[in-house]
Design a protein around this motif. Structure first.
Motif, short mmCIF file in Angstrom:
data_model
loop_
_atom_site.label_atom_id
_atom_site.label_comp_id
_atom_site.label_asym_id
_atom_site.label_seq_id
_atom_site.Cartn_x
_atom_site.Cartn_y
_atom_site.Cartn_z
N THR A 30 0.86 -1.18 0.00
CA THR A 30 0.00 0.00 0.00
C THR A 30 0.90 1.23 0.00
O THR A 30 2.10 1.13 -0.23
CB THR A 30 -0.96 -0.02 1.21
OG1 THR A 30 -1.91 1.04 1.07
CG2 THR A 30 -0.25 0.08 2.54
N THR A 31 0.32 2.36 0.23
CA THR A 31 1.08 3.60 0.42
C THR A 31 0.72 4.15 1.78
O THR A 31 -0.33 3.80 2.34
CB THR A 31 0.73 4.65 -0.65
OG1 THR A 31 -0.64 5.02 -0.50
CG2 THR A 31 0.98 4.12 -2.06
N VAL A 34 -2.66 5.98 1.45
CA VAL A 34 -3.84 5.09 1.40
C VAL A 34 -4.05 4.42 2.75
O VAL A 34 -5.18 4.32 3.24
CB VAL A 34 -3.70 4.04 0.28
CG1 VAL A 34 -4.78 2.98 0.38
CG2 VAL A 34 -3.75 4.72 -1.09
N ALA A 35 -2.97 3.98 3.38
CA ALA A 35 -3.08 3.29 4.68
C ALA A 35 -3.56 4.25 5.77
O ALA A 35 -4.25 3.83 6.71
CB ALA A 35 -1.74 2.68 5.07
N PHE A 41 0.51 1.45 7.42
CA PHE A 41 1.36 1.06 6.30
C PHE A 41 2.21 -0.14 6.68
O PHE A 41 2.30 -1.13 5.96
CB PHE A 41 2.24 2.24 5.86
CG PHE A 41 3.33 1.85 4.90
CD1 PHE A 41 3.05 1.70 3.55
CD2 PHE A 41 4.62 1.63 5.34
CE1 PHE A 41 4.05 1.32 2.66
CE2 PHE A 41 5.63 1.26 4.46
CZ PHE A 41 5.34 1.10 3.11
N VAL A 44 0.60 -3.57 6.74
CA VAL A 44 0.44 -4.23 5.44
C VAL A 44 1.79 -4.65 4.86
O VAL A 44 2.03 -5.82 4.56
CB VAL A 44 -0.29 -3.30 4.44
CG1 VAL A 44 -0.31 -3.92 3.03
CG2 VAL A 44 -1.70 -3.00 4.92
N ASP A 45 2.69 -3.67 4.70
CA ASP A 45 3.93 -3.90 3.95
C ASP A 45 5.00 -4.67 4.71
O ASP A 45 5.94 -5.17 4.10
CB ASP A 45 4.48 -2.56 3.46
CG ASP A 45 3.69 -2.06 2.27
OD1 ASP A 45 4.30 -1.92 1.19
OD2 ASP A 45 2.48 -1.82 2.38
N GLN A 116 -8.00 1.09 -7.52
CA GLN A 116 -7.08 2.02 -6.88
C GLN A 116 -7.30 3.42 -7.43
O GLN A 116 -7.57 3.60 -8.62
CB GLN A 116 -5.63 1.60 -7.12
CG GLN A 116 -5.26 0.30 -6.45
CD GLN A 116 -3.82 -0.08 -6.73
OE1 GLN A 116 -3.14 0.50 -7.56
NE2 GLN A 116 -3.34 -1.07 -6.01
#
Length: 174
Positions: A30-31, A34-35, A41, A44-45, A116
């Motif tokens: 994600t970014t 967005v997160a 963030f 997710v990442d 997106q």
């Protein structure tokens, strides 16, 4: 959908029990925008990616391919790059025979198909990078998401033992 593809749905990747597998590909990310926060963030990442890789390893996977990011470095002062580097380091310790990290530069692809949001700055960068392509070093050029996927699949199937990093230039179609 490919006839050999089986979809497994879950509410949380943290507790996802992966089915028996040989090869695993993770293109999850994600970014911060967005997160909504650095913590979200990272969930997710880093957390989700590492949990999924761990679950797949526990299910028998021996080869892994992950889309990471250009500049990934656990010691980076840039939060985004640091999280990506920490993820790479954590995944590399899970006991896979072969791990390949793809580090693309700016990705070009159909974001609308993935629901997106359009990123105006990114669109401008894509146009500028295409115009000046001959002047831009290969590792910094726009790379198509499909080319990243093809290069990652090829590298994972080659099964080179250990950890391998594919820089953006290596992900470009010929």
């Amino acid at each position: 959908m490919h006839p050999g593809l089986v979809v497994h749905l879950t509410d949380s990747l943290r507790d996802f029990p992966a089915p028996p597998v040989d090869d695993v590909f993770i293109a999850l990310g994600t970014t911060i925008k967005v997160a909504g926060s650095q913590q979200a963030f990272r969930a997710v990442d880093f957390d989700a990616v590492v949990a999924l890789a761990r679950s797949a390893r526990d299910a028998g996977a021996t080869r892994l391919g992950i889309v990471s990011a250009m500049g990934a470095d656990a010691k980076s002062p840039v939060f985004y790059n640091r999280v990506k580097g920490e993820m790479e380091d954590a995944v590399s310790q899970l006991g896979y025979d072969s791990v390949v990290f793809a580090r693309p530069s700016v990705l070009a692809g159909d974001r609308e198909a993935l629901a997106q949001a359009t990123r105006p700055g990114e669109q401008l960068a894509l146009v500028a990078m295409r115009l000046f392509k001959p002047l831009i070093p290969r590792n910094y050029r726009v790379v198509a998401a499909a080319d990243v996927a093809a290069a990652l699949v090829s590298a994972v199937h080659a099964g080179q033992p250990g950890r391998r990093v594919l820089l953006s230039g290596e992900l470009q179609a010929a």
